[in-house]
Design a protein around this motif. Structure first.
Motif, short mmCIF file in Angstrom:
data_model
loop_
_atom_site.label_atom_id
_atom_site.label_comp_id
_atom_site.label_asym_id
_atom_site.label_seq_id
_atom_site.Cartn_x
_atom_site.Cartn_y
_atom_site.Cartn_z
N SER A 37 2.33 2.04 -3.38
CA SER A 37 1.35 2.68 -4.26
C SER A 37 1.25 4.18 -3.93
CB SER A 37 0.02 1.96 -4.09
OG SER A 37 -1.02 2.76 -4.52
N ILE A 38 1.24 4.50 -2.63
CA ILE A 38 1.17 5.92 -2.25
C ILE A 38 2.42 6.65 -2.74
CG2 ILE A 38 1.11 7.52 -0.29
CD1 ILE A 38 -0.42 5.33 1.24
N VAL B 90 -5.16 5.06 5.80
CA VAL B 90 -5.28 4.41 4.49
C VAL B 90 -6.03 3.09 4.66
CG1 VAL B 90 -3.97 3.40 2.56
CG2 VAL B 90 -3.04 5.35 3.80
N GLN C 199 0.83 -1.21 0.00
CA GLN C 199 0.00 0.00 0.00
C GLN C 199 0.87 1.27 0.00
OE1 GLN C 199 -3.50 -2.38 2.34
NE2 GLN C 199 -3.13 -0.32 3.05
N CYS C 200 1.97 1.22 0.75
CA CYS C 200 2.86 2.39 0.79
C CYS C 200 3.54 2.60 -0.56
CB CYS C 200 3.94 2.22 1.85
SG CYS C 200 3.35 2.55 3.49
N PHE D 260 -6.36 15.56 1.98
CA PHE D 260 -6.06 14.13 1.77
C PHE D 260 -7.35 13.31 1.79
CE2 PHE D 260 -1.54 14.95 2.30
CZ PHE D 260 -1.00 13.99 1.46
N LEU E 143 -6.73 8.60 -8.56
CA LEU E 143 -5.36 9.04 -8.32
C LEU E 143 -4.57 9.16 -9.60
CD1 LEU E 143 -4.56 7.26 -4.99
CD2 LEU E 143 -4.50 9.70 -5.39
N ALA F 72 -8.75 11.06 -1.49
CA ALA F 72 -9.02 9.62 -1.52
C ALA F 72 -10.26 9.29 -2.32
CB ALA F 72 -9.15 9.10 -0.10
N HIS G 113 2.06 7.54 -6.23
CA HIS G 113 1.14 8.66 -6.45
C HIS G 113 1.78 9.99 -6.06
CE1 HIS G 113 -2.09 6.35 -7.89
NE2 HIS G 113 -2.21 5.64 -6.80
#
Ligand SMILES: NC(=O)C1=CN([C@@H]2O[C@H](COP(=O)(O)OP(=O)(O)OC[C@H]3O[C@@H](n4cnc5c(N)ncnc54)[C@H](OP(=O)(O)O)[C@@H]3O)[C@@H](O)[C@H]2O)C=CC1
Ligand SMILES: CC(=O)C(=O)O
Ligand SMILES: [Mg+2]
Length: 757
Positions: free
Chosen positions: A618-619, A723, A615-616, A747, A755, A751, A622
């Motif tokens: 992916s962030i 998240v 998940q991180c 933020f 993105l 969401a 972005h």
């Protein structure tokens, strides 16, 4: 006249400057100063050695001091933006602003010096002896005609570049914009008829540069407060105006603009009317560059002309013709070749490089930073945007090359290719990526519930959120309480804020039914659900989001993270296929590092650690970073062999099995993860191709402690950002500032936004 809608309030601007350490700059040490030895090296006796070297060879100052990358931003405050003579002290915020732009856009260190005199000689004498300290002098906001004499004298007296930004920086950007606007409207320098309003520092320099680039003198008419500067005029004249006096019968700006092809405004707000613009030639070019408010707004131009190319000095309209596009890069190029001056060849090279960049295809990441706008060469995009990361590698090489070609470079660049590569590495990519995030929110505004709507800070944040164009804030609370707080705090921009009072909302039954359906098997009765909806603003806000009455919510100012999270979890589950977690974004000394999980899981399992990594990553993408994920521990790749690190090693194996598409490795210690030289020296087999930018911490305590330590000890910390929840909820830390609440709300809004476009 149409007023420009501000994206922030006066209060926002004041508190931005006041909060934390007042002002916008500080000086940090580039060398450690922690031990007796450090002290002896940095100061007496060690400092004697570089002093002696420099005494023998002045050029050694570039090797042993900050001189080569240090520019002084100097003003006496006699022409502060278009606000007039505010005096030296009041110009300081602008000068500090120029310093931060130098740093942000070209990695140049600078310091502002405000000199409290209007006397030319006194000013010159205050500056002339500063040459040893600096690599260059950027003069700013000094009014004409004194600025011309000051600059001329200092250029003669000093052996480093002296550059009056309002003159030459402005002229360079204006010339770049004109080249492209003329190209688009089928004009050329030889035939275009230009009117410049203003005959001060910026205007005279623009007239000079466009003439040097081929525009005939009698095609350029200057106007000032007395009207057209015509041959033979005597009132309000000086030698610089006389040099540009035109043989013409026209006497007023309106007459001058009649039939003119192009207009450049470097005067004051509202100096031009729609009627004047109506009389210009077909496809007129209109650069209304007075700051902070232009001579005429783009809306006013549009009301009378739909064929005009319009630019302003502001960042909230397309085509920002502002010297921010110039001075950082011009000085970068000049400093890098240790130029003795910034000459016409270098200025024209900068103008051409800027014009040329705007005509190039715009890469996706630049487009993404200005989402919603298609940056394609055309009437709405004649000049690069300030956040274009290509500027740093495009303009300085052109300036440096021109300095070398014109013989003013004292240290020519041998390997241009490596120079261009080194320029690319100078910028902190994080600043651009955060800009990208906020820009994306602005172009996909959302309805965000501010659960603690009675709090003054929250009301301020809602106002700021709305003013920034992030969307529609909804305050939860009692209308009369909120109105009272607005009145007591004299919040003038609160008109029209939407308030929802949970006690009298028509949706309470709907919300309570939803809640009861979720909680009935956890010991809650229907009436408990109704009471929670009525009384608990987090629950009410979350229900609004759950029922689609709002897109996202923000809370946490008055209650702890865990209480708020617990409330949110009563209404929402984790998003399918995701693990709930919190990420903090730390920005320190040009590096951005994501840390997880800083708030949710006390002792994550190996599977959860692997999820955090995915998940991180992916962030990070972005945010514009290619992820390099390190799974951290107290040991490195099995040494020392301790059972507690096995959970981390297992997470790495899980990632192996999942065949993820990003770099990761572990377990490793934080210093190995962040210090790439050390990593390569000790663990050459490590699979990371650079220092880690995502740190997966072994447990909540370490993650949370590190994030808070970093926040207190230096750097910028954003988050924790929640998240993986079914709907966007952000929880600020108790006591968060207005800015932090706005960021969290942005933020939350993000969401709900795609993105990648
Ligand atoms: N977008 C950008 O990048 C930049 C914009 N600017 C803007 O340009 C403007 C001028 O700055 P600068 O040259 O440094 O200042 P100066 O003080 O040197 O010059 C101001 C000039 O504006 C003229 N002026 C004032 N009011 C009017 C009016 N109503 N009609 C016609 N002329 C007028 C003055 O005329 P007179 O000589 O008769 O007094 C003077 O010639 C400011 O608004 C500034 O913000 C400046 C630099 C960069
Ligand atoms: C932008 C700038 O330098 C000015 O308006 O004075
Ligand atoms: Mg200025």
């Amino acid at each position: 006249m149409t007023a420009i809608k501000p994206t922030f309030t006066e209060e926002d601007a004041l508190s931005f400057h006041m909060q934390g350490r007042p002002g916008k700059i500080e000086i940090i040490s580039t060398k450690p100063l922690t031990t007796q030895r450090d002290l002896s090296l940095a100061y007496s006796p060690g400092v004697a050695w570089p002093c002696l070297r420099i005494a023998k060879d002045p050029n050694a100052a570039y090797d042993y001091t900050s001189k080569g990358n240090l520019v002084a931003v100097i003003s006496n405050g006699t022409a502060v933006l278009g606000l007039g003579d505010l005096g030296a002290l009041a110009s300081k915020p602008v000068m500090e602003g120029k310093c931060v732009l130098f740093k942000r856009f070209a990695d140049i260190d600078s310091i502002d010096l405000e000199i409290d005199t209007k006397e030319v000689d006194a000013f010159v004498n205050s500056v002339r002896y500063l040459a040893p300290s600096f690599g260059g002098i950027n003069l700013e906001d000094i009014k004409a005609p004194e600025c011309f004499i000051i600059e001329q004298q200092l250029r003669e007296l000093m052996n480093i570049p002296v550059f009056h930004d309002d003159q030459h920086g402005t002229a360079i950007i204006t010339a770049a914009g004109l080249i492209n606007a003329m190209h688009l409207t089928g004009r050329d320098m030889k035939t275009t008829k230009l009117v410049i309003n203003g005959a001060g520092a910026a205007a005279i320099a623009c007239a000079e540069l466009v003439k040097a680039m081929g525009m005939p003198s009698d095609h350029v008419i200057l106007c000032d407060t007395k009207g057209v500067i015509y041959t033979g005029r005597t009132e309000g004249m000086n030698q610089w105006k006389s040099a540009h006096a035109t043989p013409t019968e026209k006497r007023t700006l309106a007459e001058a603009l009649n039939g003119a092809d192009a207009f450049v405004g470097l005067s004051v707000k509202d100096a031009v009317t729609p009627e004047m613009v109506r009389e210009m030639a077909a496809k007129p070019i209109i650069f209304a560059m007075a700051n902070p408010d232009p001579e005429i707004t783009p809306e006013e131009v549009r009301s009378v002309r739909d064929d005009a190319i319009v630019a302003t000095g502001r960042s909230d309209y397309p085509n920002q013709v502002n010297n921010v596009l110039g001075f950082p890069y011009i000085f970068r190029g000049a400093l890098d070749v240790r130029a003795s001056t910034i000459n016409e060849t270098m200025k024209i090279a900068a103008a051409r490089a800027l014009a040329e960049l705007a005509r190039q295809d715009v890469p996706d990441e630049v487009d993404a930073a200005y989402s919603g706008r298609r940056l394609r060469f055309g009437p709405e995009y004649i000049i690069p945007v300030p956040f274009d990361p290509r500027l740093i590698s495009h303009v300085p090489p052109a300036v440096a090359r021109a300095a070398m070609d014109s013989g003013v470079a004292r240290r020519p660049i041998i390997d241009m290719e490596s120079y261009v590569a080194s320029l690319k590495g100078r910028l902190d990519p994080s600043a651009g990526s955060l800009h990208m995030i906020f820009d994306r929110v602005q172009h996909n505004p959302k309805r965000v519930v501010f659960a603690e709507g009675e709090e003054e800070k929250v009301i301020r944040a809602a106002i700021a959120f709305r003013a920034a164009g992030y969307g529609t804030p909804v305050l939860i609370g009692r209308t009369e309480r909120i109105e009272e707080t607005i009145r007591q705090s004299s919040l003038t921009d609160a008109v029209g804020l939407e308030v929802v009072n949970a006690r009298v909302s028509p949706h309470n039954k709907l919300y309570a039914d939803r809640l009861y359906a979720r909680l009935q098997r956890q010991g809650f009765l229907q009436r408990d659900a109704l009471r929670m909806v009525n009384q608990d603003r987090n629950i009410f806000a979350a229900c609004m989001v759950a029922e689609g009455h709002a897109d996202a919510m923000v809370t946490g100012v008055t209650r702890s993270f865990y209480v708020c999270l617990d409330d949110a979890m009563k209404v929402f589950d984790a998003r399918e296929g995701q693990t709930l977690m919190a990420v903090s974004i730390l920005i320190a000394r040009g590096r951005t590092v994501l840390i997880a999980d800083t708030s949710v899981h006390e002792l994550p399992t190996s599977d959860q650690l692997a999820d955090f990594a995915v998940q991180c990553a992916s962030i990070a993408r972005h945010l514009g970073h290619e992820p390099r994920v390190a799974l951290l521990s107290f040991s490195n790749f099995g040494h020392p062999p301790r059972e507690k690190a096995e959970r981390i090693r297992e997470a790495v194996h899980i990632l192996d099995d999942r065949k993820v598409d990003f770099e990761y490795d572990g377990e490793m210690q934080a210093n190995v993860a962040l210090n790439y030289a050390l990593m390569k020296e000790l663990y050459p087999f490590c699979r990371l191709g650079g220092p880690a930018n995502v740190l997966i911490m072994p447990a909540l305590h370490s993650a949370n402690i590190v994030a808070k330590l970093m926040q207190e000890l230096g750097g910028t910390a954003i988050g924790p950002i929640l998240v993986g929840l079914e709907k966007p909820v952000q929880i600020v830390q108790t006591g968060a500032t207005v800015n932090e609440i706005v960021t969290a709300a942005a933020f939350a809004a993000l969401a709900t936004t795609p993105l990648s476009r």
